[in-house]
Design a protein around this motif. Structure first.
Motif, PDB file in Angstrom:
ATOM      1  N   GLN A 200       0.859  -1.189   0.000  1.00 36.12           N
ATOM      2  CA  GLN A 200       0.000   0.000   0.000  1.00 36.12           C
ATOM      3  C   GLN A 200       0.894   1.237   0.000  1.00 36.12           C
ATOM      4  O   GLN A 200       1.501   1.552   1.013  1.00 36.12           O
ATOM      5  N   ARG A 201       1.001   1.871  -1.160  1.00 36.60           N
ATOM      6  CA  ARG A 201       1.773   3.114  -1.230  1.00 36.60           C
ATOM      7  C   ARG A 201       0.866   4.216  -1.755  1.00 36.60           C
ATOM      8  O   ARG A 201       0.674   4.340  -2.967  1.00 36.60           O
ATOM      9  N   PRO A 202       0.276   5.000  -0.850  1.00 37.21           N
ATOM     10  CA  PRO A 202      -0.607   6.069  -1.299  1.00 37.21           C
ATOM     11  C   PRO A 202       0.159   7.080  -2.140  1.00 37.21           C
ATOM     12  O   PRO A 202       1.386   7.136  -2.045  1.00 37.21           O
ATOM     13  N   GLY A 203      -0.567   7.836  -2.921  1.00 40.88           N
ATOM     14  CA  GLY A 203       0.084   8.890  -3.692  1.00 40.88           C
ATOM     15  C   GLY A 203      -0.450   8.991  -5.105  1.00 40.88           C
ATOM     16  O   GLY A 203      -1.436   8.353  -5.462  1.00 40.88           O
ATOM     17  N   VAL A 204       0.245   9.775  -5.901  1.00 39.24           N
ATOM     18  CA  VAL A 204      -0.258  10.135  -7.223  1.00 39.24           C
ATOM     19  C   VAL A 204       0.195   9.174  -8.327  1.00 39.24           C
ATOM     20  O   VAL A 204      -0.213   9.318  -9.474  1.00 39.24           O
ATOM     21  N   HIS A 205       1.057   8.208  -7.965  1.00 43.31           N
ATOM     22  CA  HIS A 205       1.576   7.328  -9.017  1.00 43.31           C
ATOM     23  C   HIS A 205       0.633   6.163  -9.277  1.00 43.31           C
ATOM     24  O   HIS A 205       0.353   5.372  -8.384  1.00 43.31           O
ATOM     25  N   THR A 281      -6.989  10.754 -11.177  1.00 36.64           N
ATOM     26  CA  THR A 281      -7.818   9.760 -10.497  1.00 36.64           C
ATOM     27  C   THR A 281      -9.137   9.475 -11.215  1.00 36.64           C
ATOM     28  O   THR A 281      -9.881   8.608 -10.780  1.00 36.64           O
ATOM     29  N   ALA A 282      -9.420  10.195 -12.314  1.00 33.72           N
ATOM     30  CA  ALA A 282     -10.590   9.829 -13.129  1.00 33.72           C
ATOM     31  C   ALA A 282     -10.432   8.397 -13.634  1.00 33.72           C
ATOM     32  O   ALA A 282     -11.415   7.733 -13.954  1.00 33.72           O
ATOM     33  N   PHE A 283      -9.191   7.904 -13.693  1.00 36.24           N
ATOM     34  CA  PHE A 283      -8.909   6.546 -14.190  1.00 36.24           C
ATOM     35  C   PHE A 283      -9.037   5.484 -13.096  1.00 36.24           C
ATOM     36  O   PHE A 283      -8.845   4.307 -13.376  1.00 36.24           O
ATOM     37  N   LYS A 284      -9.304   5.893 -11.850  1.00 40.28           N
ATOM     38  CA  LYS A 284      -9.311   4.885 -10.781  1.00 40.28           C
ATOM     39  C   LYS A 284     -10.618   4.085 -10.787  1.00 40.28           C
ATOM     40  O   LYS A 284     -11.716   4.647 -10.742  1.00 40.28           O
ATOM     41  N   CYS A 285     -10.486   2.784 -10.821  1.00 39.69           N
ATOM     42  CA  CYS A 285     -11.618   1.896 -10.627  1.00 39.69           C
ATOM     43  C   CYS A 285     -11.075   0.609 -10.026  1.00 39.69           C
ATOM     44  O   CYS A 285      -9.862   0.374 -10.040  1.00 39.69           O
ATOM     45  N   CYS A 286     -11.980  -0.214  -9.482  1.00 39.66           N
ATOM     46  CA  CYS A 286     -11.582  -1.466  -8.860  1.00 39.66           C
ATOM     47  C   CYS A 286     -12.437  -2.606  -9.398  1.00 39.66           C
ATOM     48  O   CYS A 286     -13.649  -2.501  -9.295  1.00 39.66           O
ATOM     49  N   LEU A 321     -14.820  13.837  -4.118  1.00 36.66           N
ATOM     50  CA  LEU A 321     -14.513  12.480  -3.655  1.00 36.66           C
ATOM     51  C   LEU A 321     -13.544  11.784  -4.601  1.00 36.66           C
ATOM     52  O   LEU A 321     -12.833  10.860  -4.223  1.00 36.66           O
ATOM     53  N   LYS A 322     -13.546  12.213  -5.834  1.00 38.77           N
ATOM     54  CA  LYS A 322     -12.624  11.653  -6.822  1.00 38.77           C
ATOM     55  C   LYS A 322     -11.206  12.211  -6.617  1.00 38.77           C
ATOM     56  O   LYS A 322     -10.268  11.764  -7.273  1.00 38.77           O
ATOM     57  N   GLU A 323     -11.077  13.190  -5.710  1.00 34.08           N
ATOM     58  CA  GLU A 323      -9.765  13.784  -5.386  1.00 34.08           C
ATOM     59  C   GLU A 323      -9.092  14.383  -6.624  1.00 34.08           C
ATOM     60  O   GLU A 323      -7.865  14.371  -6.750  1.00 34.08           O
ATOM     61  N   LEU A 324      -9.878  14.885  -7.537  1.00 38.34           N
ATOM     62  CA  LEU A 324      -9.289  15.398  -8.777  1.00 38.34           C
ATOM     63  C   LEU A 324      -8.508  16.677  -8.528  1.00 38.34           C
ATOM     64  O   LEU A 324      -8.979  17.593  -7.858  1.00 38.34           O
ATOM     65  N   ARG A 325      -7.330  16.735  -9.086  1.00 38.90           N
ATOM     66  CA  ARG A 325      -6.477  17.906  -8.863  1.00 38.90           C
ATOM     67  C   ARG A 325      -7.102  19.184  -9.410  1.00 38.90           C
ATOM     68  O   ARG A 325      -6.993  20.231  -8.795  1.00 38.90           O
ATOM     69  N   ARG A 326      -7.780  19.064 -10.557  1.00 39.36           N
ATOM     70  CA  ARG A 326      -8.314  20.312 -11.109  1.00 39.36           C
ATOM     71  C   ARG A 326      -9.503  20.831 -10.299  1.00 39.36           C
ATOM     72  O   ARG A 326      -9.985  21.937 -10.533  1.00 39.36           O
ATOM     73  N   GLY A 329      -8.317  18.701  -5.479  1.00 40.40           N
ATOM     74  CA  GLY A 329      -8.076  17.456  -4.749  1.00 40.40           C
ATOM     75  C   GLY A 329      -6.603  17.070  -4.756  1.00 40.40           C
ATOM     76  O   GLY A 329      -5.767  17.722  -5.396  1.00 40.40           O
ATOM     77  N   SER A 330      -6.302  15.980  -4.054  1.00 39.33           N
ATOM     78  CA  SER A 330      -4.908  15.569  -3.850  1.00 39.33           C
ATOM     79  C   SER A 330      -4.331  14.768  -5.019  1.00 39.33           C
ATOM     80  O   SER A 330      -3.119  14.633  -5.130  1.00 39.33           O
ATOM     81  N   GLY A 331      -5.219  14.197  -5.860  1.00 38.26           N
ATOM     82  CA  GLY A 331      -4.734  13.306  -6.918  1.00 38.26           C
ATOM     83  C   GLY A 331      -4.212  11.988  -6.370  1.00 38.26           C
ATOM     84  O   GLY A 331      -3.510  11.249  -7.071  1.00 38.26           O
ATOM     85  N   ASP A 332      -4.578  11.676  -5.133  1.00 40.06           N
ATOM     86  CA  ASP A 332      -4.087  10.450  -4.480  1.00 40.06           C
ATOM     87  C   ASP A 332      -4.983   9.267  -4.866  1.00 40.06           C
ATOM     88  O   ASP A 332      -6.179   9.252  -4.550  1.00 40.06           O
ATOM     89  N   PHE A 333      -4.378   8.294  -5.535  1.00 40.62           N
ATOM     90  CA  PHE A 333      -5.148   7.134  -5.998  1.00 40.62           C
ATOM     91  C   PHE A 333      -5.670   6.282  -4.840  1.00 40.62           C
ATOM     92  O   PHE A 333      -6.656   5.580  -4.975  1.00 40.62           O
ATOM     93  N   ALA A 334      -4.980   6.339  -3.694  1.00 44.38           N
ATOM     94  CA  ALA A 334      -5.394   5.491  -2.575  1.00 44.38           C
ATOM     95  C   ALA A 334      -6.701   5.964  -1.964  1.00 44.38           C
ATOM     96  O   ALA A 334      -7.522   5.148  -1.536  1.00 44.38           O
ATOM     97  N   THR A 335      -6.918   7.274  -1.911  1.00 41.76           N
ATOM     98  CA  THR A 335      -8.106   7.791  -1.223  1.00 41.76           C
ATOM     99  C   THR A 335      -9.225   8.191  -2.181  1.00 41.76           C
ATOM    100  O   THR A 335     -10.365   8.357  -1.757  1.00 41.76           O
TER     101      THR A 335
END
Ligand SMILES: [Zn+2]
Length: 451
Positions: A200-205, A281-286, A321-326, A329-335
């Motif tokens: 688990q490495r939170p962050g923008v990568h 993070t618009a690309f984040k899905c599970c 909630l999507k944490e979008l930078r624009r 938001g943080s751009g953090d994929f973990a949150t």
């Protein structure tokens, strides 16, 4: 016009109608909202004739995997906005997932709340999935009798507290009950132990997020599910397969008599991990979008008929909630919320990539209309241009291109991983039961139930 009033007969004519047996010139006669006759091109004269010329006539798409979130989280997505986006994207039937609304559709009362919230708001037809969670086994039969199309469950945390996942004993109980009542079990298959053990490495990568949801989580969960399906005799359907590594497991299980189908989604077929920008993070899905070589394997499996359906898994949230930078938001994929909104874009996204890989519109229609309709028992009503089916139709220009502008999409929040992307294929007109869907007029979608 009241819903009960029969609509006059009409003909839609196209040089390129995508029928179940292939693409050909045809006249389609519509009477009382149904397809009454399919004839050679240019021969029918009953009622008004709409001549599409070279514009393709498709059956309306059937999307069996949509999260509407109303009531309770309507600010994420509501019935009016979701179904307007669907109509604009050539989708004429959706089946709504039992979460992230509040209440979830895990009780008959929850289903009633969904139906009431949707009443009078739907631009297209919609039905509902029920949910199987720990402790609601006794609700499944009454929900099924009330018309849900089957039951969704999670094998790992769902992302919302009111829809807990099934542990091994709960899964066994739920599948046994679904086998008894004959219901389809649709399952989010990621294994919680594999996820917990992943780095688990939170962050923008994006690569760190990808490592936190490894393909092994999918294979371990699918293995466990298939064993339980074999023991209980339940019919199971694997939702949103992102890892091609599960496909051999499905093949083997089918050989031993397990009834299993699987779906994948436009984002797994058209996007790849290598191209996800840091912080987007618009690309984040599970489960997550994986690498290009995996995507090639998904296409191979799709071409071989291993997926019954390609459906959106439209699962939006608010931009914050999507944490979008624009949006600050943080751009953090973990949150960030894990879910991709693509109800309006699924057809052009899949068509753009399908065409590049040598597939035709007949294939796309099988994956996005006929297949999903058969999954939920709607063949004979939806998903094909066939006599007796509802006249749910789409005029589609397969050569027109456009660049995706998020603020021009109809879904509630202007967030999409396809932003800026050039796609091929434009929906010109959508008909629902023979009537043009005009999103500036009154909606006339209906709520449908399992028949
Ligand atoms: Zn989903």
């Amino acid at each position: 016009m009241p819903l009960s009033e029969p609509s006059p007969a009409a003909v839609i004519r196209s040089r390129r109608a995508v029928l179940p047996d292939g693409e050909r010139p045809a006249d389609v006669l519509i009477r009382d909202g149904r397809i009454a006759r399919i004839a050679h091109h240019g021969v029918l004269t009953e009622g008004a004739v709409t001549d599409l010329g070279e514009t393709v006539l498709l059956p309306g798409l059937v999307d069996t995997h949509v999260h509407v979130n109303e009531p309770g989280r309507t600010e994420w997505e509501g019935f009016a906005t979701a179904t307007r986006a669907a109509a604009a994207g050539g989708v004429t039937t959706i089946i709504d997932m039992p979460l992230n609304s509040i209440p979830p559709t895990t009780t008959v009362a929850g289903l009633a709340a969904k139906r009431k919230a949707a009443d009078g708001q739907a631009w297209i037809d919609l039905g509902f999935w029920g949910g199987a969670i720990p402790g609601n086994t006794a609700e499944l039969e009454p929900l099924y009798r009330a018309g849900v199309f089957g039951f969704k469950s999670f094998l790992a945390p769902s992302g919302v507290d009111e829809f807990p996942h099934l542990g091994p004993a709960d899964l066994e109980r739920a599948l046994a009950e679904q086998a008894r009542i004959g219901a389809l079990a649709i399952v989010h298959a990621e294994d919680p132990a594999v996820l917990a053990a992943a780095p688990q490495r939170p962050g923008v990568h994006y690569r760190d997020f990808l490592a936190s949801r490894p393909a092994d989580a999918e294979t371990a969960a699918v293995e466990r599910l298939l064993e339980a399906a074999g023991r209980t005799g339940a019919r199971v359907h694997i939702l949103h397969v992102s890892s091609a590594a599960v496909l051999p497991l499905l093949r083997r299980a089918r050989e031993t008599g397990v009834q299993v189908t699987a779906e994948t989604c436009p984002h797994y077929l058209t996007l790849a991990a290598e191209e996800v920008p840091d912080g987007d993070t618009a690309f984040k899905c599970c489960p997550p979008i994986r690498d290009e070589s995996n995507r090639d394997l998904l296409w191979e499996a799709l071409g071989d008929g291993e997926f019954i359906a390609v459906v959106s898994d439209h699962s939006p949230s608010t931009p914050d909630l999507k944490e979008l930078r624009r949006y600050g938001g943080s751009g953090d994929f973990a949150t960030a919320w894990g879910g991709i909104a693509s109800l309006q874009l699924g057809l052009p996204a899949v068509w753009t990539e399908a065409r590049r890989r040598g597939h035709g519109l007949v294939d796309v229609v099988r994956w996005m209309a006929g297949g999903p309709a058969s999954l939920v028992g709607l063949t004979g009503t939806k998903g094909a241009i066939a006599v007796g089916n509802d006249a749910d139709l789409v005029a589609f220009d397969p050569d027109a291109e456009f660049a995706v502008q998020p603020d021009r999409l109809h879904h509630r929040n202007p967030v999409t991983p396809y932003a800026g992307r050039r796609l091929t294929g434009v929906v010109r007109t959508t008909w629902l039961r023979g009537r043009v869907v005009d999103v500036t007029a009154e909606p006339f979608g209906r709520q449908i139930t399992r028949s």
